[in-house]
Scaffold this active site. Sequence first.
Site, PDB file in Angstrom:
ATOM      1  N   PHE A  16      31.160  64.774  51.952  1.00  0.00           N
ATOM      2  CA  PHE A  16      32.376  64.988  51.237  1.00  0.00           C
ATOM      3  C   PHE A  16      33.117  65.705  49.857  1.00  0.00           C
ATOM      4  O   PHE A  16      34.318  65.827  49.686  1.00  0.00           O
ATOM      5  CB  PHE A  16      31.066  65.160  49.665  1.00  0.00           C
ATOM      6  CG  PHE A  16      30.481  63.562  49.884  1.00  0.00           C
ATOM      7  CD1 PHE A  16      31.068  62.932  49.095  1.00  0.00           C
ATOM      8  CD2 PHE A  16      29.346  63.161  50.061  1.00  0.00           C
ATOM      9  CE1 PHE A  16      30.271  60.914  49.075  1.00  0.00           C
ATOM     10  CE2 PHE A  16      28.744  61.808  49.904  1.00  0.00           C
ATOM     11  CZ  PHE A  16      29.303  61.595  49.423  1.00  0.00           C
ATOM     12  N   GLU A  17      33.002  67.037  50.902  1.00  0.00           N
ATOM     13  CA  GLU A  17      34.076  68.635  50.914  1.00  0.00           C
ATOM     14  C   GLU A  17      35.757  67.724  51.822  1.00  0.00           C
ATOM     15  O   GLU A  17      36.258  68.558  51.277  1.00  0.00           O
ATOM     16  CB  GLU A  17      33.399  69.451  51.189  1.00  0.00           C
ATOM     17  CG  GLU A  17      32.676  69.842  49.656  1.00  0.00           C
ATOM     18  CD  GLU A  17      33.383  70.226  49.015  1.00  0.00           C
ATOM     19  OE1 GLU A  17      34.261  70.484  48.574  1.00  0.00           O
ATOM     20  OE2 GLU A  17      32.815  69.867  47.261  1.00  0.00           O
ATOM     21  N   GLY A  18      34.772  67.245  52.682  1.00  0.00           N
ATOM     22  CA  GLY A  18      35.763  67.379  54.453  1.00  0.00           C
ATOM     23  C   GLY A  18      36.138  68.872  54.181  1.00  0.00           C
ATOM     24  O   GLY A  18      36.045  69.670  53.844  1.00  0.00           O
ATOM     25  N   ARG A 129      29.857  60.562  45.956  1.00  0.00           N
ATOM     26  CA  ARG A 129      28.858  61.722  46.241  1.00  0.00           C
ATOM     27  C   ARG A 129      27.818  62.221  45.618  1.00  0.00           C
ATOM     28  O   ARG A 129      26.722  62.048  45.795  1.00  0.00           O
ATOM     29  CB  ARG A 129      30.141  63.338  45.688  1.00  0.00           C
ATOM     30  CG  ARG A 129      28.688  64.295  46.137  1.00  0.00           C
ATOM     31  CD  ARG A 129      29.680  65.555  46.001  1.00  0.00           C
ATOM     32  NE  ARG A 129      28.729  66.838  46.391  1.00  0.00           N
ATOM     33  CZ  ARG A 129      29.321  67.978  46.794  1.00  0.00           C
ATOM     34  NH1 ARG A 129      30.880  68.115  47.116  1.00  0.00           N
ATOM     35  NH2 ARG A 129      29.307  68.906  47.638  1.00  0.00           N
TER      36      ARG A 129
END
Length: 188
Positions: A16-18, A129
């Site tokens: 989700f952060e990448g 998320r």
Amino acid sequence: MKMNISNNGLNLIKKFEGCRLKSYKCSANVWTIGYGHTKGVKEGMQITQAQAEKFLKDDVKKFVTHVNKYHQIYNFNQNEFDALVSFAFNVGSISQLTKNGSRSRSVIISKIPLYCNANGKRIQGLVNRRIAEKELFTKKNTKTNKEVAIEVINGIWGNGEERKRKLTANGYNYKAIQVEVNKMLKAD
């Protein structure tokens, strides 16, 4: 007993952060780099993949410590712990979510999806998320610690660091399983 994030938890954060190796402004208008790292980040900054991994491991420690403060109240399983570390990594804390440890698990589960806004706007990435964190929080390990401990004694999970890595990667609480193993071996 203190817990640590498993590979499942780290992978959830990474998903989700990448990972961006050049600084950018996130949806909250904060300079960010790597996997959501913000400390000391400035416009035009660049890092390597190895630096991004190190920043993530360093950054996640704070949230592991934070979630562990509530572990004695809730006795989290590994999936719950991982989901809450991911949540805290993104939101900053689980104090409000747990109402400082006074909410039940079912209330916590119902509140997770509410944290999906940035700068007063609903963000689809945060909605996704929160769905993933809620799913992980409610996902039960398929085997009890006692069943896994028997497998450990029978050599199925390997030894030493290999065992620790495999167990945590599969969402099990390594320390709790070791306690079970020790109990079983002392009983013999």
